[in-house]
Design an enzyme around this catalytic site. Structure first.
Site, PDB file in Angstrom:
ATOM      1  N   GLY A  45       0.983  -1.155  -0.029  1.00 57.59           N
ATOM      2  CA  GLY A  45      -0.041  -0.052   0.084  1.00 57.59           C
ATOM      3  C   GLY A  45       0.914   1.360  -0.117  1.00 57.59           C
ATOM      4  O   GLY A  45       2.076   1.186  -0.599  1.00 57.59           O
ATOM      5  N   SER A  46       0.424   2.248   0.872  1.00 51.67           N
ATOM      6  CA  SER A  46       1.073   3.490   0.450  1.00 51.67           C
ATOM      7  C   SER A  46       2.035   3.675   1.741  1.00 51.67           C
ATOM      8  O   SER A  46       2.116   2.970   2.704  1.00 51.67           O
ATOM      9  CB  SER A  46      -0.060   4.732   0.765  1.00 51.67           C
ATOM     10  OG  SER A  46      -0.491   4.561   2.071  1.00 51.67           O
ATOM     11  N   GLU A  70       5.555  -3.252   1.005  1.00 48.37           N
ATOM     12  CA  GLU A  70       5.796  -2.967  -0.555  1.00 48.37           C
ATOM     13  C   GLU A  70       4.908  -1.541  -0.794  1.00 48.37           C
ATOM     14  O   GLU A  70       3.767  -1.703  -0.620  1.00 48.37           O
ATOM     15  CB  GLU A  70       5.409  -4.173  -1.623  1.00 48.37           C
ATOM     16  CG  GLU A  70       5.925  -3.841  -2.876  1.00 48.37           C
ATOM     17  CD  GLU A  70       5.228  -2.877  -3.842  1.00 48.37           C
ATOM     18  OE1 GLU A  70       5.402  -1.588  -3.705  1.00 48.37           O
ATOM     19  OE2 GLU A  70       4.214  -3.259  -4.180  1.00 48.37           O
ATOM     20  N   LEU A  71       5.885  -0.457  -0.877  1.00 54.32           N
ATOM     21  CA  LEU A  71       5.131   0.837  -0.423  1.00 54.32           C
ATOM     22  C   LEU A  71       5.089   1.800  -1.805  1.00 54.32           C
ATOM     23  O   LEU A  71       4.878   2.848  -1.809  1.00 54.32           O
ATOM     24  CB  LEU A  71       5.687   1.681   0.288  1.00 54.32           C
ATOM     25  CG  LEU A  71       5.769   0.667   2.057  1.00 54.32           C
ATOM     26  CD1 LEU A  71       6.342   1.210   2.873  1.00 54.32           C
ATOM     27  CD2 LEU A  71       4.214   0.394   2.281  1.00 54.32           C
ATOM     28  N   CYS A 107       2.580   0.320  -8.832  1.00 49.56           N
ATOM     29  CA  CYS A 107       3.589   0.999  -8.184  1.00 49.56           C
ATOM     30  C   CYS A 107       4.818   0.984  -8.748  1.00 49.56           C
ATOM     31  O   CYS A 107       5.846   1.827  -8.498  1.00 49.56           O
ATOM     32  CB  CYS A 107       3.931  -0.259  -7.014  1.00 49.56           C
ATOM     33  SG  CYS A 107       2.759  -0.616  -5.734  1.00 49.56           S
ATOM     34  N   GLU A 111       4.382   9.750  -5.502  1.00 50.98           N
ATOM     35  CA  GLU A 111       3.831   8.739  -6.369  1.00 50.98           C
ATOM     36  C   GLU A 111       2.633   9.108  -6.848  1.00 50.98           C
ATOM     37  O   GLU A 111       1.563   9.403  -6.108  1.00 50.98           O
ATOM     38  CB  GLU A 111       3.601   7.477  -5.680  1.00 50.98           C
ATOM     39  CG  GLU A 111       3.333   6.405  -6.369  1.00 50.98           C
ATOM     40  CD  GLU A 111       2.988   5.027  -5.548  1.00 50.98           C
ATOM     41  OE1 GLU A 111       3.225   3.749  -6.084  1.00 50.98           O
ATOM     42  OE2 GLU A 111       2.539   4.890  -4.413  1.00 50.98           O
TER      43      GLU A 111
END
Length: 476
Positions: free
Chosen positions: A229-230, A249-250, A283, A377
């Site tokens: 996510g964020s 995992e960002l 991502c 992002e």
């Protein structure tokens, strides 16, 4: 089409105490289905059941774990069209992208089935000095125990699969919280798992509100947290997770370098895909395009022309390339970032217009380094062009980011490729292609703000298992 409603899964069983969660068709804006929402009490029961299942799961022989995963593969193939349409509706994903994700779901489970029977160990010589004469060592990997998984909205099937499939292969029970915007894909995985003979409590899939999901992070009965996510949410969860290991995992603002020896036609084709597939909601979607000054104008003109040809519209139409973003709120947010960049001096090359949740494929140049659309992002169909004169300068431009997930480099120079691999501060370097490229058996993850740990089935299994040593002494 979707079913009228979906239960959640608690300790392998379907439960439908309510139908509180509306799932919206992201293109029409209409309610497509309803989903049961779990309470804090339900989550507590699920965690307790996962604890009870830990030993039966650990003792499940490898061939039996493999058979469960192979059942999933067969059923996903049978339900291919249904799964693709669920993505098209709940995520607004163009149907071709949706079919690609179902293919990757199947690939991920196939890899997990293969890895489930490869969890070996090693004989470790200990007689490195006279005091260790007569001692031998052995180690193996054992399941870490109940795992907590939180998956995002943009790949509702395959990013859930990258947590679920390795857990099944490793012998770990799990509780999974899918994204509330896109819960259906994970619940279909639950439907398929419920057809197997997994030990009771082996899995729970529980849509819930964020304010009720605290136990997924803080409960000490859970031995691993894996979150996609964020960054803002991910690092906060890590701080609250206590003693358990955390995999994050960002995301990122991925860059691609186009050097002067690149095939421009090929680079344009691949960058169009990397920047705009599934409306840029990836991502590792291309956000920063760094082009050698000798080819910059030619490349820019080709890229703009190709971008303007992309068809946007109904994701169910096979000709559609740009579908809706996940919500109108997110589309407004990103349009605002584009407008802020232009006000600060950026040049809008194409796009920038919005209709509800539909944002045109957008290209910018001369973007200030501090603009949000550059340094944050974007997570939408927007990319920025920059020029460079020296290859090492281009590498520095890639590294000038708080993120470091993957980077792409279009070059035919082997030495430059090796330099990029050595110097780029990212989890993966893709030569001759965009950073958006991923195969589901490769180690995938980032550095800096992009997270901790690696996915990819074999590498996820390492996080979901622990080394257990045995030493044997032979008396003289």
């Amino acid at each position: 089409m979707l079913e009228n409603s979906y239960p959640f899964y608690l300790a392998n069983a379907a439960e439908a105490p309510n139908a509180d969660l509306e799932v919206i068709d992201k293109y029409t804006g209409e309610v497509a289905t309803r989903v049961a929402m779990a309470s804090a009490a339900d989550i507590d029961r699920a965690i307790a059941a996962s604890v009870d299942a830990a030993r039966p799961m650990a003792e499940m022989p490898a061939y039996a774990r493999k058979a469960v995963i192979e059942h999933c593969v067969a059923r996903f193939r049978e339900r291919f069209d249904e799964l693709a349409m669920s993505l098209c509706i709940e995520a607004g994903k163009p149907i071709k992208d949706a079919e690609g994700e179902v293919t990757r779901l199947i690939d991920t489970f196939v890899i997990a089935a293969e890895e489930s029977v490869r969890m070996g160990g090693e004989v470790l010589p200990l007689d490195i000095s006279p005091r260790a004469h007569g001692y031998r060592g052995y180690f193996k990997r054992v399941p870490i125990g109940p795992c907590s998984f939180i998956s995002p909205f943009n790949f509702p099937l395959n990013l859930a699969a990258h947590k679920v499939a390795p857990a099944l292969a490793a012998g770990c029970p799990f509780v999974l919280k899918p994204a509330s915007l896109t819960p259906v894909g994970a619940l279909i995985i639950g439907q398929v798992l419920a057809e197997t003979d997994l030990p009771k409590g082996a899995f729970s899939i529980l849509p819930c509100r964020r304010d009720g999901a605290n136990l997924f992070t803080t409960d000490e009965r859970l031995k691993l947290l894996s979150f996609t996510g964020s960054p803002g949410v991910g690092w906060e969860l890590k701080a609250k997770a206590g003693k358990k290991p955390v995999v994050l995992e960002l995301g990122g603002n991925a860059a691609v370098i186009v050097d002067e020896d690149a095939d421009l036609g090929d680079a344009v084709d691949r960058i169009i895909f990397g920047a705009f597939y599934q409306s840029g909601q990836s991502c590792i979607g291309v956000q920063r395009i760094i082009v050698h000054e000798a080819i910059y104008e030619d490349f820019r003109d080709r890229l703009v022309a190709a971008t303007k040809k992309l068809k946007k519209g109904d994701p169910k139409d096979r000709q559609t390339f740009i579908g809706p973003m996940i919500s109108e709120k997110e589309a407004r947010r990103l349009q605002g970032w584009v407008e802020q960049a232009v006000a600060a001096g950026a040049t809008l090359l194409c796009g920038g217009q919005r209709d509800g949740a539909m944002l045109d494929a957008t290209l910018l140049e001369n973007v200030p380094g501090s603009a949000a659309v550059n340094c944050e992002e974007a997570f939408g169909p927007v990319a920025n062009l920059f020029r460079f004169s020296d290859f090492e300068q281009a590498l520095e431009m890639v590294n000038d980011s708080q993120f470091g997930l993957q980077a792409g480099v279009f070059t035919r120079d082997l030495y430059k490729a090796q330099m990029a691999w050595d110097r780029l501060e990212v989890g993966g370097v893709v030569i001759g292609d965009v950073p958006s490229y991923r195969v589901d058996n490769m180690p995938y993850g980032g550095v800096k703000e992009s997270g901790l740990g690696r996915e990819g089935v074999r590498f996820a299994i390492e996080d979901m298992t622990e080394i257990r040593l045995m030493v044997v002494r032979t008396p003289r």
